[in-house]
Write an enzyme that holds these catalytic residues in place. Structure first.
Site, short mmCIF file in Angstrom:
data_model
loop_
_atom_site.label_atom_id
_atom_site.label_comp_id
_atom_site.label_asym_id
_atom_site.label_seq_id
_atom_site.Cartn_x
_atom_site.Cartn_y
_atom_site.Cartn_z
N HIS A 37 0.76 -1.21 -0.05
CA HIS A 37 -0.22 0.00 0.02
C HIS A 37 0.73 1.12 -0.04
O HIS A 37 1.91 1.23 0.39
CB HIS A 37 -0.98 0.20 1.27
CG HIS A 37 -1.68 -1.10 1.76
ND1 HIS A 37 -1.52 -1.98 2.74
CD2 HIS A 37 -2.44 -1.82 0.74
CE1 HIS A 37 -2.32 -3.09 2.79
NE2 HIS A 37 -2.95 -2.77 1.40
N HIS B 213 1.02 4.72 1.68
CA HIS B 213 0.50 5.38 3.00
C HIS B 213 0.55 7.04 2.88
O HIS B 213 1.26 7.47 2.03
CB HIS B 213 1.15 4.83 4.06
CG HIS B 213 0.55 3.61 4.79
ND1 HIS B 213 -0.05 3.12 5.75
CD2 HIS B 213 0.93 2.38 3.98
CE1 HIS B 213 -0.11 2.00 5.80
NE2 HIS B 213 0.25 1.35 4.58
N HIS C 12 -3.43 4.56 5.11
CA HIS C 12 -3.47 4.33 3.80
C HIS C 12 -3.90 5.54 2.84
O HIS C 12 -4.68 6.59 3.43
CB HIS C 12 -4.46 3.20 3.02
CG HIS C 12 -4.23 1.61 3.53
ND1 HIS C 12 -4.81 0.81 3.40
CD2 HIS C 12 -3.01 1.38 4.32
CE1 HIS C 12 -4.37 -0.32 3.70
NE2 HIS C 12 -3.27 -0.17 4.30
N HIS D 218 -11.57 0.67 2.31
CA HIS D 218 -10.56 -0.21 1.96
C HIS D 218 -11.12 -1.26 0.89
O HIS D 218 -12.40 -1.82 0.92
CB HIS D 218 -9.79 -1.00 2.91
CG HIS D 218 -8.72 -1.77 2.52
ND1 HIS D 218 -7.49 -1.08 2.03
CD2 HIS D 218 -8.60 -3.17 2.14
CE1 HIS D 218 -6.54 -2.18 1.70
NE2 HIS D 218 -7.29 -3.35 1.84
N HIS E 191 -9.21 2.62 -1.38
CA HIS E 191 -8.54 3.69 -1.25
C HIS E 191 -7.62 4.02 -2.49
O HIS E 191 -7.15 3.12 -2.99
CB HIS E 191 -7.26 3.42 -0.07
CG HIS E 191 -8.11 3.08 1.34
ND1 HIS E 191 -7.43 2.63 2.14
CD2 HIS E 191 -9.21 3.79 1.79
CE1 HIS E 191 -8.28 2.19 3.26
NE2 HIS E 191 -9.43 2.87 2.93
N ASP F 1 -4.39 1.71 -2.23
CA ASP F 1 -4.64 0.18 -2.08
C ASP F 1 -4.16 -0.58 -3.50
O ASP F 1 -4.57 -0.66 -4.57
CB ASP F 1 -6.04 -0.06 -2.19
CG ASP F 1 -6.67 0.28 -0.69
OD1 ASP F 1 -5.92 0.50 0.32
OD2 ASP F 1 -8.13 0.25 -0.41
N HIS G 125 3.47 -5.15 3.94
CA HIS G 125 2.68 -5.62 5.31
C HIS G 125 3.23 -7.18 5.48
O HIS G 125 3.62 -7.75 4.56
CB HIS G 125 1.29 -5.51 5.44
CG HIS G 125 0.87 -4.16 5.45
ND1 HIS G 125 0.72 -3.35 6.56
CD2 HIS G 125 0.97 -2.97 4.39
CE1 HIS G 125 0.38 -2.10 6.39
NE2 HIS G 125 0.38 -1.75 5.01
N ARG H 62 3.61 -3.70 9.85
CA ARG H 62 4.57 -2.98 8.49
C ARG H 62 5.86 -3.44 8.62
O ARG H 62 6.64 -3.14 9.76
CB ARG H 62 4.47 -1.35 8.69
CG ARG H 62 2.84 -1.09 8.93
CD ARG H 62 2.72 0.41 9.11
NE ARG H 62 1.51 0.80 8.93
CZ ARG H 62 0.96 2.23 8.98
NH1 ARG H 62 1.88 3.09 9.05
NH2 ARG H 62 -0.41 2.42 9.24
#
Length: 154
Positions: free
Chosen positions: A45, A47, A62, A70, A79, A82, A120, A143
């Protein structure tokens, strides 16, 4: 106008990811390699902040300028940041990144320049998992690597 960006990932895993966009209306081509992932899928993702002063946690949520739930890369509701999952075929090997996305941009209000790319620990359920975090984070876990996306020479 063509634009390029690059992100050097650091953390428990590492890698380099490149972003190429031919013009403001073209999709962004995301390519690169990530080393050291455990076998399986890992949420991937953009952020909201380019702040990595407290590791990956200071990068915020995100990137979501439209205030949507999401979702996955092909979801109608998602998002901007995403990007779904990247998949490691074997433990601690090299994972290839190859994504084309029309929501992120290297220009304008959806620009990802100066924001943080995060890998992630767990798979992103694409907002479909039914977990309390599915609609906000994809329940993708901790993360494990991140880096700020910066402009690159064309």
């Amino acid at each position: 106008m063509p634009a390029k960006a690059v992100c050097v990932l650091r953390g428990d895993v590492s890698g380099t990811v490149f972003f190429d966009q031919q013009d403001e209306k073209s999709p962004v081509v995301v390519s690169g390699e990530v080393q050291g992932l455990t076998k399986g899928k890992h949420g991937f993702h953009v952020h909201e902040f380019g702040d990595n002063t407290n590791g990956c946690t200071s990068a915020g949520a995100h990137f979501n300028p439209e205030k949507q739930d999401h979702g996955g890369p092909s979801s109608a509701v998602r998002h901007v940041g995403d990007l779904g999952n990247i998949e490691a075929i074997e433990d601690s090997g090299v994972t290839k990144v190859s994504i084309q996305d029309s929501q992120i941009s290297l220009h304008g209000p959806n620009s990802i320049i100066g924001r943080t790319l995060v890998v992630h620990a767990d798979p992103d359920d694409l907002g479909l998992g039914g977990h309390e975090l599915s609609k906000t984070t994809g329940n993708a876990g901790g993360r494990i690597a991140c880096g700020v996306i910066g402009l690159a020479k064309i």
